[in-house]
Design an enzyme around this catalytic site. Structure first.
Site, mmCIF file in Angstrom:
data_model
loop_
_atom_site.group_PDB
_atom_site.id
_atom_site.type_symbol
_atom_site.label_atom_id
_atom_site.label_comp_id
_atom_site.label_asym_id
_atom_site.label_seq_id
_atom_site.Cartn_x
_atom_site.Cartn_y
_atom_site.Cartn_z
ATOM 1 N N ARG A 1 0.989 -1.226 0.056
ATOM 2 C CA ARG A 1 -0.096 0.012 0.042
ATOM 3 C C ARG A 1 0.869 1.344 -0.062
ATOM 4 O O ARG A 1 0.445 2.259 -0.548
ATOM 5 C CB ARG A 1 -0.817 0.122 1.173
ATOM 6 N N TYR B 1 -13.768 16.687 -18.098
ATOM 7 C CA TYR B 1 -14.113 15.318 -18.000
ATOM 8 C C TYR B 1 -15.521 15.176 -16.867
ATOM 9 O O TYR B 1 -15.038 15.737 -15.675
ATOM 10 C CB TYR B 1 -13.213 14.192 -17.542
ATOM 11 N N ASP C 1 -4.395 18.779 -16.279
ATOM 12 C CA ASP C 1 -4.799 17.367 -16.778
ATOM 13 C C ASP C 1 -4.131 17.234 -17.971
ATOM 14 O O ASP C 1 -4.691 18.136 -18.724
ATOM 15 C CB ASP C 1 -6.300 17.004 -16.652
ATOM 16 N N LYS D 1 -5.661 5.489 -20.224
ATOM 17 C CA LYS D 1 -5.574 6.229 -21.694
ATOM 18 C C LYS D 1 -4.554 6.264 -22.416
ATOM 19 O O LYS D 1 -3.891 4.857 -22.725
ATOM 20 C CB LYS D 1 -6.294 7.701 -21.587
#
Length: 388
Positions: free
Chosen positions: A50, A102, A173, A198
Protein backbone atom coordinates in the site's frame (compact mmCIF):
# COMPACT_ATOMS: atom_id res chain seq x y z
CA UNK A 1 23.56 14.10 -22.06
CA UNK A 2 19.77 14.40 -21.75
CA UNK A 3 17.98 11.25 -22.87
CA UNK A 4 15.36 11.48 -25.60
CA UNK A 5 11.75 10.84 -24.68
CA UNK A 6 11.67 7.60 -26.69
CA UNK A 7 14.49 6.28 -24.50
CA UNK A 8 12.85 7.58 -21.33
CA UNK A 9 9.68 5.68 -22.19
CA UNK A 10 11.67 2.46 -21.87
CA UNK A 11 14.19 3.25 -19.15
CA UNK A 12 13.02 6.38 -17.36
CA UNK A 13 15.91 8.35 -15.93
CA UNK A 14 18.15 5.28 -16.04
CA UNK A 15 18.37 4.63 -12.31
CA UNK A 16 19.11 0.94 -11.75
CA UNK A 17 16.92 -1.20 -9.55
CA UNK A 18 19.24 -3.36 -7.46
CA UNK A 19 16.61 -5.68 -6.00
CA UNK A 20 16.46 -8.08 -8.94
CA UNK A 21 19.61 -10.05 -9.84
CA UNK A 22 18.21 -12.12 -12.71
CA UNK A 23 18.87 -9.61 -15.47
CA UNK A 24 15.23 -9.65 -16.56
CA UNK A 25 14.63 -7.20 -19.41
CA UNK A 26 10.96 -6.90 -18.50
CA UNK A 27 10.72 -5.31 -15.07
CA UNK A 28 9.51 -7.98 -12.60
CA UNK A 29 6.02 -7.98 -11.14
CA UNK A 30 6.41 -7.97 -7.36
CA UNK A 31 3.03 -9.51 -6.60
CA UNK A 32 3.27 -9.29 -2.85
CA UNK A 33 1.35 -7.47 -0.16
CA UNK A 34 4.15 -7.30 2.40
CA UNK A 35 7.95 -7.46 2.68
CA UNK A 36 10.18 -9.12 5.30
CA UNK A 37 12.64 -7.06 7.34
CA UNK A 38 16.16 -8.36 8.15
CA UNK A 39 15.80 -7.26 11.79
CA UNK A 40 14.45 -4.43 13.91
CA UNK A 41 15.73 -1.12 12.64
CA UNK A 42 16.66 -2.49 9.22
CA UNK A 43 14.63 -2.51 6.01
CA UNK A 44 14.91 -3.50 2.39
CA UNK A 45 13.30 -0.16 1.55
CA UNK A 46 9.86 -1.75 1.27
CA UNK A 47 7.39 -2.67 3.98
CA UNK A 48 3.85 -2.95 2.59
CA UNK A 49 2.59 -2.58 -0.98
CA UNK A 50 0.00 0.00 0.00
CA UNK A 51 2.90 2.31 0.74
CA UNK A 52 5.25 1.24 -2.06
CA UNK A 53 6.03 -1.70 -4.28
CA UNK A 54 9.07 -2.08 -6.58
CA UNK A 55 6.95 -2.46 -9.73
CA UNK A 56 4.90 0.63 -8.95
CA UNK A 57 8.05 2.51 -7.99
CA UNK A 58 9.63 1.73 -11.37
CA UNK A 59 6.52 2.96 -13.16
CA UNK A 60 6.45 6.14 -11.11
CA UNK A 61 10.10 6.79 -11.87
CA UNK A 62 9.42 6.47 -15.61
CA UNK A 63 6.39 8.79 -15.53
CA UNK A 64 8.21 11.40 -13.43
CA UNK A 65 11.05 11.30 -15.95
CA UNK A 66 8.67 11.76 -18.90
CA UNK A 67 6.93 14.74 -17.29
CA UNK A 68 10.22 16.17 -15.97
CA UNK A 69 8.86 16.18 -12.42
CA UNK A 70 10.49 15.40 -9.10
CA UNK A 71 7.95 12.68 -8.32
CA UNK A 72 5.01 10.77 -9.77
CA UNK A 73 2.44 8.76 -7.85
CA UNK A 74 0.45 5.94 -9.46
CA UNK A 75 -3.15 5.33 -8.43
CA UNK A 76 -5.78 2.69 -9.14
CA UNK A 77 -7.59 4.95 -11.64
CA UNK A 78 -7.62 8.51 -12.91
CA UNK A 79 -10.49 9.32 -10.57
CA UNK A 80 -8.57 7.82 -7.64
CA UNK A 81 -5.72 10.18 -8.49
CA UNK A 82 -8.02 13.22 -8.55
CA UNK A 83 -9.74 12.10 -5.34
CA UNK A 84 -6.36 11.91 -3.60
CA UNK A 85 -5.39 15.29 -5.06
CA UNK A 86 -8.47 16.90 -3.51
CA UNK A 87 -7.25 15.84 -0.05
CA UNK A 88 -4.69 18.65 -0.34
CA UNK A 89 -7.55 21.08 0.26
CA UNK A 90 -9.43 22.09 3.39
CA UNK A 91 -13.07 23.04 4.07
CA UNK A 92 -13.45 26.66 3.07
CA UNK A 93 -10.96 26.49 0.20
CA UNK A 94 -11.94 27.67 -3.26
CA UNK A 95 -10.82 26.18 -6.58
CA UNK A 96 -11.26 27.59 -10.08
CA UNK A 97 -11.74 24.96 -12.78
CA UNK A 98 -12.40 25.12 -16.48
CA UNK A 99 -16.05 24.41 -17.26
CA UNK A 100 -15.24 21.87 -19.98
CA UNK A 101 -13.73 19.06 -17.92
CA UNK A 102 -14.24 15.31 -17.94
CA UNK A 103 -17.70 14.67 -16.50
CA UNK A 104 -16.35 12.37 -13.79
CA UNK A 105 -14.19 15.17 -12.41
CA UNK A 106 -17.14 17.56 -12.31
CA UNK A 107 -19.25 14.87 -10.61
CA UNK A 108 -16.57 14.40 -7.93
CA UNK A 109 -16.35 18.14 -7.28
CA UNK A 110 -20.12 18.57 -7.13
CA UNK A 111 -21.19 15.49 -5.19
CA UNK A 112 -18.20 14.75 -2.93
CA UNK A 113 -15.87 17.71 -2.53
CA UNK A 114 -18.57 20.40 -2.30
CA UNK A 115 -20.28 18.62 0.61
CA UNK A 116 -16.90 18.57 2.35
CA UNK A 117 -16.75 22.36 2.24
CA UNK A 118 -14.69 23.05 -0.89
CA UNK A 119 -16.10 25.72 -3.21
CA UNK A 120 -15.70 25.76 -7.00
CA UNK A 121 -16.00 28.28 -9.80
CA UNK A 122 -16.40 26.59 -13.21
CA UNK A 123 -15.52 29.06 -15.96
CA UNK A 124 -14.40 29.18 -19.58
CA UNK A 125 -10.66 29.61 -19.17
CA UNK A 126 -10.23 30.33 -22.88
CA UNK A 127 -12.56 33.35 -22.90
CA UNK A 128 -13.12 34.64 -19.38
CA UNK A 129 -10.81 36.70 -17.16
CA UNK A 130 -9.62 33.94 -14.84
CA UNK A 131 -7.87 36.35 -12.51
CA UNK A 132 -11.13 38.15 -11.71
CA UNK A 133 -12.47 34.95 -10.12
CA UNK A 134 -9.61 34.61 -7.62
CA UNK A 135 -10.70 35.14 -4.03
CA UNK A 136 -8.85 35.26 -0.72
CA UNK A 137 -9.57 31.57 -0.18
CA UNK A 138 -8.65 30.45 -3.73
CA UNK A 139 -6.01 27.73 -3.57
CA UNK A 140 -5.72 26.44 -7.14
CA UNK A 141 -6.71 26.64 -10.79
CA UNK A 142 -7.44 23.25 -12.38
CA UNK A 143 -7.61 22.84 -16.15
CA UNK A 144 -7.52 20.24 -18.91
CA UNK A 145 -5.94 21.17 -22.21
CA UNK A 146 -7.15 20.21 -24.71
CA UNK A 147 -10.47 20.11 -22.90
CA UNK A 148 -12.82 17.13 -22.78
CA UNK A 149 -14.73 16.90 -25.04
CA UNK A 150 -14.77 20.24 -26.88
CA UNK A 151 -11.02 20.36 -27.52
CA UNK A 152 -10.46 23.93 -26.30
CA UNK A 153 -6.79 24.73 -25.79
CA UNK A 154 -5.82 26.76 -22.72
CA UNK A 155 -2.58 28.73 -22.54
CA UNK A 156 -0.68 26.97 -19.75
CA UNK A 157 2.03 29.63 -19.48
CA UNK A 158 -0.57 32.36 -19.09
CA UNK A 159 -2.36 30.37 -16.40
CA UNK A 160 0.95 29.80 -14.61
CA UNK A 161 1.68 33.53 -14.60
CA UNK A 162 -1.69 34.12 -12.92
CA UNK A 163 -1.23 31.41 -10.30
CA UNK A 164 2.29 32.53 -9.44
CA UNK A 165 1.15 36.14 -8.97
CA UNK A 166 -1.38 34.95 -6.41
CA UNK A 167 0.65 32.19 -4.76
CA UNK A 168 -1.75 29.40 -5.72
CA UNK A 169 -1.30 26.08 -7.54
CA UNK A 170 -1.81 25.36 -11.21
CA UNK A 171 -3.06 21.82 -11.82
CA UNK A 172 -3.19 20.51 -15.39
CA UNK A 173 -4.84 17.34 -16.65
CA UNK A 174 -2.50 16.23 -19.45
CA UNK A 175 -4.34 13.03 -20.40
CA UNK A 176 -5.23 14.01 -23.99
CA UNK A 177 -1.71 14.87 -25.18
CA UNK A 178 0.43 12.82 -22.77
CA UNK A 179 4.00 13.84 -21.88
CA UNK A 180 5.06 12.81 -25.37
CA UNK A 181 3.38 15.90 -26.84
CA UNK A 182 3.05 18.24 -23.84
CA UNK A 183 4.87 18.81 -20.55
CA UNK A 184 2.87 21.19 -18.32
CA UNK A 185 5.43 21.22 -15.49
CA UNK A 186 7.99 22.82 -17.81
CA UNK A 187 5.39 25.49 -18.65
CA UNK A 188 4.81 26.43 -15.01
CA UNK A 189 2.26 23.94 -13.68
CA UNK A 190 2.65 22.59 -10.15
CA UNK A 191 0.80 19.29 -10.52
CA UNK A 192 -0.05 17.20 -13.58
CA UNK A 193 -2.91 14.68 -13.66
CA UNK A 194 -3.16 11.66 -15.94
CA UNK A 195 -5.70 8.99 -16.49
CA UNK A 196 -3.06 6.35 -17.14
CA UNK A 197 -5.83 4.14 -18.48
CA UNK A 198 -5.69 6.20 -21.65
CA UNK A 199 -2.60 6.99 -23.76
CA UNK A 200 0.01 5.95 -21.20
CA UNK A 201 -1.41 2.43 -20.93
CA UNK A 202 -2.58 2.54 -24.51
CA UNK A 203 -4.26 -0.86 -24.80
CA UNK A 204 -7.66 -0.50 -23.08
CA UNK A 205 -6.77 -3.35 -20.71
CA UNK A 206 -6.30 -1.75 -17.30
CA UNK A 207 -7.08 1.29 -15.15
CA UNK A 208 -4.53 3.69 -13.69
CA UNK A 209 -4.07 7.31 -12.67
CA UNK A 210 -1.12 9.59 -11.93
CA UNK A 211 -0.22 12.74 -10.09
CA UNK A 212 3.13 14.27 -11.04
CA UNK A 213 4.67 17.28 -9.33
CA UNK A 214 7.65 19.58 -9.63
CA UNK A 215 7.57 20.38 -5.90
CA UNK A 216 9.31 18.26 -3.22
CA UNK A 217 6.88 19.67 -0.65
CA UNK A 218 3.85 18.63 -2.68
CA UNK A 219 5.45 15.24 -3.27
CA UNK A 220 5.74 14.69 0.46
CA UNK A 221 2.11 15.69 1.06
CA UNK A 222 0.80 13.52 -1.76
CA UNK A 223 2.87 10.52 -0.62
CA UNK A 224 1.32 10.82 2.83
CA UNK A 225 -2.18 11.05 1.33
CA UNK A 226 -1.59 8.07 -0.97
CA UNK A 227 -0.33 5.93 1.90
CA UNK A 228 -3.26 6.95 4.08
CA UNK A 229 -6.16 6.57 1.65
CA UNK A 230 -4.72 3.38 0.13
CA UNK A 231 -5.46 3.87 -3.56
CA UNK A 232 -2.02 3.07 -4.97
CA UNK A 233 -1.80 1.08 -8.19
CA UNK A 234 -1.46 -2.70 -7.84
CA UNK A 235 1.76 -4.44 -9.03
CA UNK A 236 0.31 -6.22 -12.07
CA UNK A 237 -1.48 -3.09 -13.29
CA UNK A 238 1.74 -1.14 -12.78
CA UNK A 239 3.50 -3.63 -15.03
CA UNK A 240 0.81 -3.30 -17.72
CA UNK A 241 1.20 0.48 -17.77
CA UNK A 242 5.01 0.15 -17.83
CA UNK A 243 4.66 -2.11 -20.85
CA UNK A 244 2.26 0.28 -22.55
CA UNK A 245 4.51 3.31 -22.09
CA UNK A 246 7.32 1.62 -24.00
CA UNK A 247 5.41 2.17 -27.25
CA UNK A 248 3.92 5.57 -26.34
CA UNK A 249 5.93 7.57 -28.94
CA UNK A 250 5.10 5.22 -31.80
CA UNK A 251 1.42 5.06 -30.86
CA UNK A 252 1.07 8.83 -30.40
CA UNK A 253 2.65 9.58 -33.78
CA UNK A 254 0.60 6.99 -35.68
CA UNK A 255 -2.66 7.93 -33.99
CA UNK A 256 -2.05 11.61 -34.70
CA UNK A 257 -1.35 10.86 -38.36
CA UNK A 258 -4.63 8.95 -38.55
CA UNK A 259 -6.51 11.72 -36.74
CA UNK A 260 -5.32 14.38 -39.15
CA UNK A 261 -6.51 12.29 -42.11
CA UNK A 262 -9.90 11.78 -40.45
CA UNK A 263 -10.21 15.51 -39.70
CA UNK A 264 -9.68 16.27 -43.39
CA UNK A 265 -12.34 13.70 -44.29
CA UNK A 266 -14.85 15.06 -41.76
CA UNK A 267 -14.31 18.63 -42.91
CA UNK A 268 -15.37 17.56 -46.39
CA UNK A 269 -18.49 15.72 -45.27
CA UNK A 270 -21.73 17.63 -45.93
CA UNK A 271 -23.48 16.04 -42.94
CA UNK A 272 -20.78 17.24 -40.49
CA UNK A 273 -21.44 20.72 -39.15
CA UNK A 274 -18.24 21.33 -37.22
CA UNK A 275 -14.98 19.58 -36.38
CA UNK A 276 -13.14 20.32 -33.13
CA UNK A 277 -9.44 19.46 -33.26
CA UNK A 278 -6.49 21.58 -32.07
CA UNK A 279 -4.51 20.85 -35.23
CA UNK A 280 -6.76 22.87 -37.56
CA UNK A 281 -4.72 25.85 -38.86
CA UNK A 282 -6.22 29.30 -38.45
CA UNK A 283 -7.84 28.59 -35.09
CA UNK A 284 -6.87 30.02 -31.71
CA UNK A 285 -6.46 26.48 -30.40
CA UNK A 286 -3.93 25.74 -33.15
CA UNK A 287 -1.80 28.78 -32.35
CA UNK A 288 -1.67 28.10 -28.61
CA UNK A 289 -1.02 24.39 -29.11
CA UNK A 290 1.87 25.17 -31.46
CA UNK A 291 3.48 27.27 -28.71
CA UNK A 292 3.14 24.83 -25.84
CA UNK A 293 3.02 21.34 -27.34
CA UNK A 294 4.92 19.33 -29.93
CA UNK A 295 1.78 17.73 -31.38
CA UNK A 296 -1.98 17.97 -31.58
CA UNK A 297 -2.91 14.46 -30.50
CA UNK A 298 -5.55 12.09 -31.78
CA UNK A 299 -8.76 13.22 -30.08
CA UNK A 300 -11.46 14.61 -32.36
CA UNK A 301 -14.91 15.91 -31.52
CA UNK A 302 -17.39 16.57 -34.30
CA UNK A 303 -20.98 17.68 -34.62
CA UNK A 304 -23.28 16.16 -37.20
CA UNK A 305 -26.48 17.68 -38.58
CA UNK A 306 -28.98 15.80 -36.40
CA UNK A 307 -29.40 13.66 -33.32
CA UNK A 308 -30.77 10.91 -35.54
CA UNK A 309 -27.61 10.86 -37.63
CA UNK A 310 -25.42 10.78 -34.51
CA UNK A 311 -27.29 7.76 -33.15
CA UNK A 312 -27.19 6.08 -36.54
CA UNK A 313 -23.41 6.45 -36.77
CA UNK A 314 -22.96 4.95 -33.31
CA UNK A 315 -24.84 1.78 -34.27
CA UNK A 316 -23.63 1.55 -37.86
CA UNK A 317 -19.85 1.54 -37.70
CA UNK A 318 -18.52 -1.91 -38.48
CA UNK A 319 -14.93 -1.43 -37.34
CA UNK A 320 -15.02 1.36 -34.76
CA UNK A 321 -16.61 0.33 -31.42
CA UNK A 322 -19.13 2.58 -29.65
CA UNK A 323 -17.43 2.65 -26.26
CA UNK A 324 -16.28 4.94 -23.49
CA UNK A 325 -12.62 5.67 -22.80
CA UNK A 326 -9.89 6.81 -25.15
CA UNK A 327 -6.19 6.64 -25.89
CA UNK A 328 -5.96 2.97 -26.84
CA UNK A 329 -4.72 1.32 -30.00
CA UNK A 330 -8.36 0.82 -31.00
CA UNK A 331 -10.34 3.77 -32.35
CA UNK A 332 -13.43 4.41 -30.17
CA UNK A 333 -16.59 6.46 -30.72
CA UNK A 334 -18.18 8.07 -27.67
CA UNK A 335 -21.46 9.93 -27.19
CA UNK A 336 -20.59 12.49 -24.48
CA UNK A 337 -24.12 13.56 -23.61
CA UNK A 338 -25.08 10.06 -22.39
CA UNK A 339 -21.65 8.68 -21.51
CA UNK A 340 -18.68 10.72 -20.30
CA UNK A 341 -20.78 13.78 -19.41
CA UNK A 342 -24.11 12.18 -18.51
CA UNK A 343 -23.94 13.53 -14.93
CA UNK A 344 -23.26 17.09 -16.07
CA UNK A 345 -26.49 19.16 -15.95
CA UNK A 346 -28.02 19.58 -19.39
CA UNK A 347 -27.81 23.36 -19.29
CA UNK A 348 -24.08 23.12 -18.58
CA UNK A 349 -23.61 20.62 -21.39
CA UNK A 350 -25.36 22.92 -23.85
CA UNK A 351 -23.41 25.96 -22.68
CA UNK A 352 -20.17 24.05 -23.31
CA UNK A 353 -21.35 22.95 -26.75
CA UNK A 354 -22.17 19.33 -25.84
CA UNK A 355 -25.36 18.67 -27.76
CA UNK A 356 -27.06 15.44 -28.78
CA UNK A 357 -25.41 15.88 -32.19
CA UNK A 358 -21.85 15.74 -30.83
CA UNK A 359 -19.61 12.68 -31.09
CA UNK A 360 -16.11 12.20 -29.69
CA UNK A 361 -13.60 10.09 -31.56
CA UNK A 362 -10.45 8.65 -29.99
CA UNK A 363 -8.34 7.69 -32.98
CA UNK A 364 -6.20 4.57 -32.76
CA UNK A 365 -3.44 3.06 -34.86
CA UNK A 366 -5.44 1.11 -37.45
CA UNK A 367 -5.05 1.73 -41.18
CA UNK A 368 -6.44 5.22 -41.68
CA UNK A 369 -8.20 4.35 -44.92
CA UNK A 370 -10.16 1.65 -43.08
CA UNK A 371 -11.25 4.12 -40.41
CA UNK A 372 -12.34 6.71 -42.94
CA UNK A 373 -14.25 4.13 -44.96
CA UNK A 374 -16.04 2.93 -41.83
CA UNK A 375 -17.17 6.46 -40.95
CA UNK A 376 -18.16 7.10 -44.56
CA UNK A 377 -20.32 3.99 -44.86
CA UNK A 378 -21.98 4.74 -41.51
CA UNK A 379 -22.96 8.20 -42.71
CA UNK A 380 -23.94 7.09 -46.20
CA UNK A 381 -26.24 4.39 -44.84
CA UNK A 382 -28.31 6.91 -42.91
CA UNK A 383 -31.89 6.69 -44.09
CA UNK A 384 -33.04 9.99 -42.63
CA UNK A 385 -31.91 11.87 -45.75
CA UNK A 386 -30.99 15.52 -45.42
CA UNK A 387 -32.25 17.55 -42.48
CA UNK A 388 -34.90 20.12 -43.21
Amino acid sequence: MERGIETKCIYGDGAKFEGDKTGSISFPIYQTATFAHPEVGQSTGYAYSRMQNPTREQLEQVVASLEEGVDALAFSSGMAAITALMELFQPGDHIITDADLYGGSLRLFRSINAKNGIAFSHIDCTREDVESYIQENTRAILIETPTNPMMNVIDIRRMAEVTKRHGIWLIVDNTFLSPYFQKPLTLGADIVIHSGTKFLGGHNDTLAGFLVTSSPELSEQLRYISKTVGSGLAPFDSWLILRGIKTLPIRMERAQENAQAIVAFLQGERRVRKVYYPGIPGTQAYEICKRQASGFGSMITFEVESRELALHILKSTRLIPFAESLGGVETLLTYPTTQTHADVPLEVQLKNGITDRVLRLSVGIETKEDLIEDLRQAMDSFEGKDSI
